[in-house]
Scaffold this motif. Sequence first.
Motif, mmCIF file in Angstrom:
data_model
loop_
_atom_site.group_PDB
_atom_site.id
_atom_site.type_symbol
_atom_site.label_atom_id
_atom_site.label_comp_id
_atom_site.label_asym_id
_atom_site.label_seq_id
_atom_site.Cartn_x
_atom_site.Cartn_y
_atom_site.Cartn_z
ATOM 1 N N ALA A 164 -1.278 -4.493 -6.470
ATOM 2 C CA ALA A 164 -1.507 -5.914 -6.217
ATOM 3 C C ALA A 164 -1.012 -6.720 -7.408
ATOM 4 C CB ALA A 164 -2.997 -6.169 -5.990
ATOM 5 N N ASP A 165 -0.169 -7.718 -7.141
ATOM 6 C CA ASP A 165 0.246 -8.696 -8.145
ATOM 7 C C ASP A 165 -0.266 -10.041 -7.676
ATOM 8 O OD1 ASP A 165 1.607 -6.895 -9.656
ATOM 9 O OD2 ASP A 165 3.595 -7.431 -8.915
ATOM 10 N N PHE A 199 -3.476 -5.351 -10.509
ATOM 11 C CA PHE A 199 -4.252 -4.119 -10.528
ATOM 12 C C PHE A 199 -3.688 -3.171 -9.488
ATOM 13 C CE2 PHE A 199 -6.745 -5.562 -6.837
ATOM 14 C CZ PHE A 199 -6.586 -6.921 -6.944
ATOM 15 N N GLN A 200 -4.006 -1.900 -9.664
ATOM 16 C CA GLN A 200 -3.472 -0.868 -8.784
ATOM 17 C C GLN A 200 -4.574 0.132 -8.486
ATOM 18 O OE1 GLN A 200 -1.739 -0.975 -12.075
ATOM 19 N NE2 GLN A 200 -0.624 -2.774 -11.377
ATOM 20 N N GLY A 201 -4.393 0.846 -7.395
ATOM 21 C CA GLY A 201 -5.341 1.916 -7.072
ATOM 22 C C GLY A 201 -6.291 1.538 -5.954
ATOM 23 N N PHE A 202 -7.503 2.044 -6.033
ATOM 24 C CA PHE A 202 -8.453 1.933 -4.941
ATOM 25 C C PHE A 202 -8.819 0.488 -4.626
ATOM 26 C CE2 PHE A 202 -12.924 2.019 -3.397
ATOM 27 C CZ PHE A 202 -12.684 2.632 -2.193
ATOM 28 N N PHE A 203 -9.063 -0.312 -5.686
ATOM 29 C CA PHE A 203 -9.482 -1.677 -5.428
ATOM 30 C C PHE A 203 -8.349 -2.492 -4.796
ATOM 31 C CE2 PHE A 203 -10.500 -6.076 -6.876
ATOM 32 C CZ PHE A 203 -11.606 -6.236 -6.061
ATOM 33 N N ALA A 204 -7.128 -2.247 -5.272
ATOM 34 C CA ALA A 204 -5.966 -2.915 -4.667
ATOM 35 C C ALA A 204 -5.847 -2.541 -3.198
ATOM 36 C CB ALA A 204 -4.689 -2.527 -5.413
ATOM 37 N N TRP A 205 -6.199 -1.295 -2.904
ATOM 38 C CA TRP A 205 -6.114 -0.819 -1.516
ATOM 39 C C TRP A 205 -7.154 -1.529 -0.649
ATOM 40 C CZ3 TRP A 205 -9.531 2.540 1.269
ATOM 41 C CH2 TRP A 205 -8.987 3.092 2.435
ATOM 42 N N LEU A 206 -8.356 -1.718 -1.186
ATOM 43 C CA LEU A 206 -9.382 -2.467 -0.451
ATOM 44 C C LEU A 206 -8.922 -3.901 -0.194
ATOM 45 C CD1 LEU A 206 -12.812 -1.383 -1.995
ATOM 46 C CD2 LEU A 206 -11.815 -0.712 0.195
ATOM 47 N N THR A 265 0.844 -1.185 0.000
ATOM 48 C CA THR A 265 0.000 0.000 0.000
ATOM 49 C C THR A 265 0.881 1.236 0.000
ATOM 50 O OG1 THR A 265 -1.816 1.133 1.079
ATOM 51 C CG2 THR A 265 -0.195 0.156 2.501
ATOM 52 N N ILE A 266 0.437 2.284 -0.655
ATOM 53 C CA ILE A 266 1.230 3.507 -0.706
ATOM 54 C C ILE A 266 0.555 4.602 0.100
ATOM 55 C CG2 ILE A 266 2.219 5.281 -2.232
ATOM 56 C CD1 ILE A 266 1.527 1.953 -3.733
ATOM 57 N N GLY A 267 -0.741 4.531 0.223
ATOM 58 C CA GLY A 267 -1.451 5.553 0.987
ATOM 59 C C GLY A 267 -2.933 5.341 0.825
ATOM 60 N N ARG A 268 -3.690 6.303 1.304
ATOM 61 C CA ARG A 268 -5.145 6.296 1.217
ATOM 62 C C ARG A 268 -5.588 6.044 -0.222
ATOM 63 N NH1 ARG A 268 -9.430 9.563 3.928
ATOM 64 N NH2 ARG A 268 -10.672 10.515 2.309
ATOM 65 N N ASN A 269 -6.335 4.998 -0.424
ATOM 66 C CA ASN A 269 -6.886 4.650 -1.741
ATOM 67 C C ASN A 269 -5.841 4.175 -2.748
ATOM 68 O OD1 ASN A 269 -9.178 5.604 -0.620
ATOM 69 N ND2 ASN A 269 -9.382 7.396 -1.941
ATOM 70 N N LYS A 270 -4.609 3.976 -2.306
ATOM 71 C CA LYS A 270 -3.555 3.671 -3.264
ATOM 72 C C LYS A 270 -2.790 2.427 -2.846
ATOM 73 C CE LYS A 270 -2.704 8.556 -4.198
ATOM 74 N NZ LYS A 270 -3.254 9.072 -2.909
#
Lengths: 443, 443
Positions: A367-368, A374-381, A359-364
């Motif tokens: 995922a491999d 995929f990257q971004g919000f869904f990866a963060w969830l 994770t890099i931060g809020r919403n970010k």
Amino acid sequence: MEHLDTSGPLPRVVIVGGGFAGLEVAKTLRKAPVDVLLIDKHNYHTFQPLLYQVASGGIEAESIAFPIRRIFSRQKNFMFRMAEVLRVEPEENLVHTEIGPIRYDYLVIATGADTNFFGNEQIKHYSMPMKSIPEALNLRSLILQNLEAALVEPDPERKKALMTFVVVGGGPTGVELSGALAELRNKVLVKEYPELDASEMRVFLVEGKPRVLGTFTEQASAKAAHFLRKMGVDVSNGVHVQSYDGYELRIDDGRCIRTRNVLWSAGVMGAAPPGIESGAVVRGNRLQTDEFFRVKGLDNVFAIGDVSVVVTEANPEGYPGVAQVAIQQGMQLARNLVRLLKQEPLKPFRYFNKGSLATIGRNKAVADLGFIRFQGFFAWLVWMFVHLMSLVGARNRLIVFINWAGSYFTFNSITRLIIRRYDRGSVPKPAAPKEEVKAAQQV
Amino acid sequence: MEHLDTSGPLPRVVIVGGGFAGLEVAKTLRKAPVDVLLIDKHNYHTFQPLLYQVASGGIEAESIAFPIRRIFSRQKNFMFRMAEVLRVEPEENLVHTEIGPIRYDYLVIATGADTNFFGNEQIKHYSMPMKSIPEALNLRSLILQNLEAALVEPDPERKKALMTFVVVGGGPTGVELSGALAELRNKVLVKEYPELDASEMRVFLVEGKPRVLGTFTEQASAKAAHFLRKMGVDVSNGVHVQSYDGYELRIDDGRCIRTRNVLWSAGVMGAAPPGIESGAVVRGNRLQTDEFFRVKGLDNVFAIGDVSVVVTEANPEGYPGVAQVAIQQGMQLARNLVRLLKQEPLKPFRYFNKGSLATIGRNKAVADLGFIRFQGFFAWLVWMFVHLMSLVGARNRLIVFINWAGSYFTFNSITRLIIRRYDRGSVPKPAAPKEEVKAAQQV
């Protein structure tokens, strides 16, 4: 130590280390006809993937630590001893500890990894590692103390150095930590330190390899670097730290960064205990094992997790030092121990890679996961879900969730406490320029 | 320190201490035409009434601490400085701190109280106080370390000493702490230390006055002692500790208790900063004030809370050192400061006693609320409710509630972590008998 031998006639499996690997062995052996004795210097298991959140004040230390006695309170064949291991004596089947020698029939070394400063004593002294809860709390204290010090520092150069954070090492820990620091600046500093100019707080990430998250796919690496830069992190790849004297960090691209905060996540080394014959200790102080985790040259001593490297012809480099490997190895070893007792043939280790998340931060996040990236919000969830579910104990999950949900909606994480002030203390300091020493006293 | 004078032309109120009293002054002044500067050596407020639960592992330290910057993040006229105060210089209107001198127009001293060892250096060295979060965490570490040590101690006498806990002082803190220790024995030891015989763990409460909870009604006192005895606490009244050398506690009724755990809650003394003229410093190092909280002999220096004693003809003894008094005094002082600025007449302090509560354990508390007194389960519910509601922050309330609810139904509190081992460290030790020193090394 006769008082430790209350175990009766069952074979005794001694496990050194209560990390992911050691816990998994002990748990998997819960119905095996053995006595399990787990030794750790702490009385709790540390969920290391979230240490960076303890350091950045996102969650309480208690939420990612779980008392080992509590985990096993219902396991009849389990004993725990809180003790530092001094050395192993394989010829006598003994582990020597600060509370005396402990006899084993089978020994599992799961002591994990320590921070690797690559022999640089100056960097070791002045930079902050983050491999344990006390270290993460020290780091939290240092970050907050230096912000407090910056508030009252009249000299602009010194103030800038107090507000400059350099994370060395762009693996998952370094990426997550520099992201958390950038969020601290972007979201918290403005509110709680209105007298400080948030734009003066700078976060650098310095990585020796050509890209951050080197073990991830190139797509994930690129996206992570993009996220970090968007949050204002100065990311450098392919550069190496040469020296750090507590004030100036020198990098081999010629830069010199004035900073009072260097966070070291640039490497690990196996925490192999002394006493194992040197032939079995390989690169990075790790113990070489076969595919059944037997330490080279020994029949009843096994090593798993970050302290070990499984060397086979097909896989001469071993497996990555991540929780998944440790857990799968722990389970496999426990099953093999049972087979050993039944005199059945052992099964070799096969690693099933479930994928990687950072994770890099809020919403970010990135995922491999096997064929999917995929990257971004869904990866963060997904990252949040996987980490919540991996925490031991429903209560821990709930509390971390409340913290995360609270921070998400308010950006007001509550744990920015300097519980104990961090002090480099009485460790002998390498010589520093006179003027700089004076500066230190004034801060 | 010119860099601290960014405040413009408004009068500056400097508050020393972020306890109940200091916070209340700062909050109540939020719309006043003044600049408020709060100084504390910690960057957080401590909810002291629940420290004993941190020590006994019932709740996390973070749940009863609240970052001061966060509490005031929306208050425009507020500044915070984390600093140790060195001394006050009233002639120059200066507070000298480790980060430099700070000028004030009005000074509020709200530094609270420290543990009082009544000048006994040996007891100070060997016993454990509990007035701050680091001290509560040290106490938690010591309790858990000594249980771990008891597990591997072959000598029965030494083992008994490791498992013997003596709480000195039967005020609310001592009562609550000894109750919590008794619950640790009755509910946790059995499950998590099956190798230890729970009946070997002993808890003593030693109080100098004829009854515990001396400030409560006799009915509440009697019931509290009854609850404690039922839980297996050995309660002694009217006896005094003579000496403690780390191994043997001598009491003036002739008893000598061998114990490695002495928890000191027998007295407090005001934490008055140096620099106030000696005529104003009275009994117990407290600052004498008039009914407007003006420190004797000074016009613009005020003292409130545990560090102060309001001496009037009607009330020569002052008020009890509890949170309610501190909060009411803080609010009253802030209002008087506003009146002072408007050149209106000041109002004298009138204390409104809302009553007293103390908890002894699960389902057991005592309540003296004005005309109503009750004990037992309902008092315990009231105690829980009042303390939950007094915690700063919805998130803290929720987390403490989860902890309590979880513990209530499972008796498995989760925070039995030795985050940092407690070590008496390099404080010079009073001489101990040779044999005992040897014993200490073996443990």
